[in-house]
Design an enzyme around this catalytic site. Sequence first.
Site, mmCIF file in Angstrom:
data_model
loop_
_atom_site.group_PDB
_atom_site.id
_atom_site.type_symbol
_atom_site.label_atom_id
_atom_site.label_comp_id
_atom_site.label_asym_id
_atom_site.label_seq_id
_atom_site.Cartn_x
_atom_site.Cartn_y
_atom_site.Cartn_z
ATOM 1 N N HIS A 144 0.818 -1.212 0.000
ATOM 2 C CA HIS A 144 0.000 0.000 0.000
ATOM 3 C C HIS A 144 0.854 1.265 0.000
ATOM 4 O O HIS A 144 1.963 1.271 0.514
ATOM 5 C CB HIS A 144 -0.899 0.040 1.236
ATOM 6 N N TYR B 138 0.942 1.793 13.635
ATOM 7 C CA TYR B 138 1.815 2.633 12.825
ATOM 8 C C TYR B 138 1.317 4.057 12.772
ATOM 9 O O TYR B 138 0.130 4.333 12.766
ATOM 10 C CB TYR B 138 2.063 2.051 11.436
ATOM 11 N N ASP C 217 -6.355 -6.189 -2.060
ATOM 12 C CA ASP C 217 -4.980 -6.632 -2.319
ATOM 13 C C ASP C 217 -4.926 -7.728 -3.382
ATOM 14 O O ASP C 217 -3.987 -7.780 -4.169
ATOM 15 C CB ASP C 217 -4.317 -7.089 -1.027
ATOM 16 N N LYS D 72 5.712 6.255 7.126
ATOM 17 C CA LYS D 72 5.091 5.379 8.123
ATOM 18 C C LYS D 72 6.135 4.898 9.120
ATOM 19 O O LYS D 72 7.234 4.499 8.738
ATOM 20 C CB LYS D 72 4.472 4.144 7.446
#
Length: 184
Positions: free
Chosen positions: A63, A133, A171, A73
Amino acid sequence: MIEVRPLGLEGVVEIVPKKFGDDRGFFSETYNADRFAEAGIPLTFVQDNHSYSKAVGVLRGLHYQLPPRAQDKLVRVTRGRILDVAVDIRRSSPTFRQWVSLEVSSAKWNQILIPAGFAHGFLTLEPDTEVLYKVTDVYSPEHDRSLRFDDPEIGVDWPLSGDALTLSAKDQGAPFLAEADIFD
């Protein structure tokens, strides 16, 4: 109070915060803007995300968000263990299409920083894994993109495959790098 280790692609680093323990348990400062800036990581995080994966073999990724909503991130695991992957998707980069992976776990108490311009994904290696995250921009559906986790042009060496994997519909249907909107 943090140790920073480069992982081979510019900007992708492992971060290991110090842990202070005694008979009560432990304390750890997992993020401090001043300490990160002193270590050469002057980022401002604006959103925290938390994912839970029930089984081994849950694959989330690859992603990313496009500019102007691209995200750095900072990923850590509070329970369990993952293989975390960062793929350079900047066409102008000398490391375009290259990837790096790191096992991130609650036992190792490590983190990985994935800069904007990289696709990110992870595979759970233990059941009941929780991943937290921080990101430097909020989620933007208009800028949200995915790449095929098994794109042969990238060639990520995932430790599990086939029926051992659990993926979202998003996905499973992600485009290959050749057809994807990526960074210039």
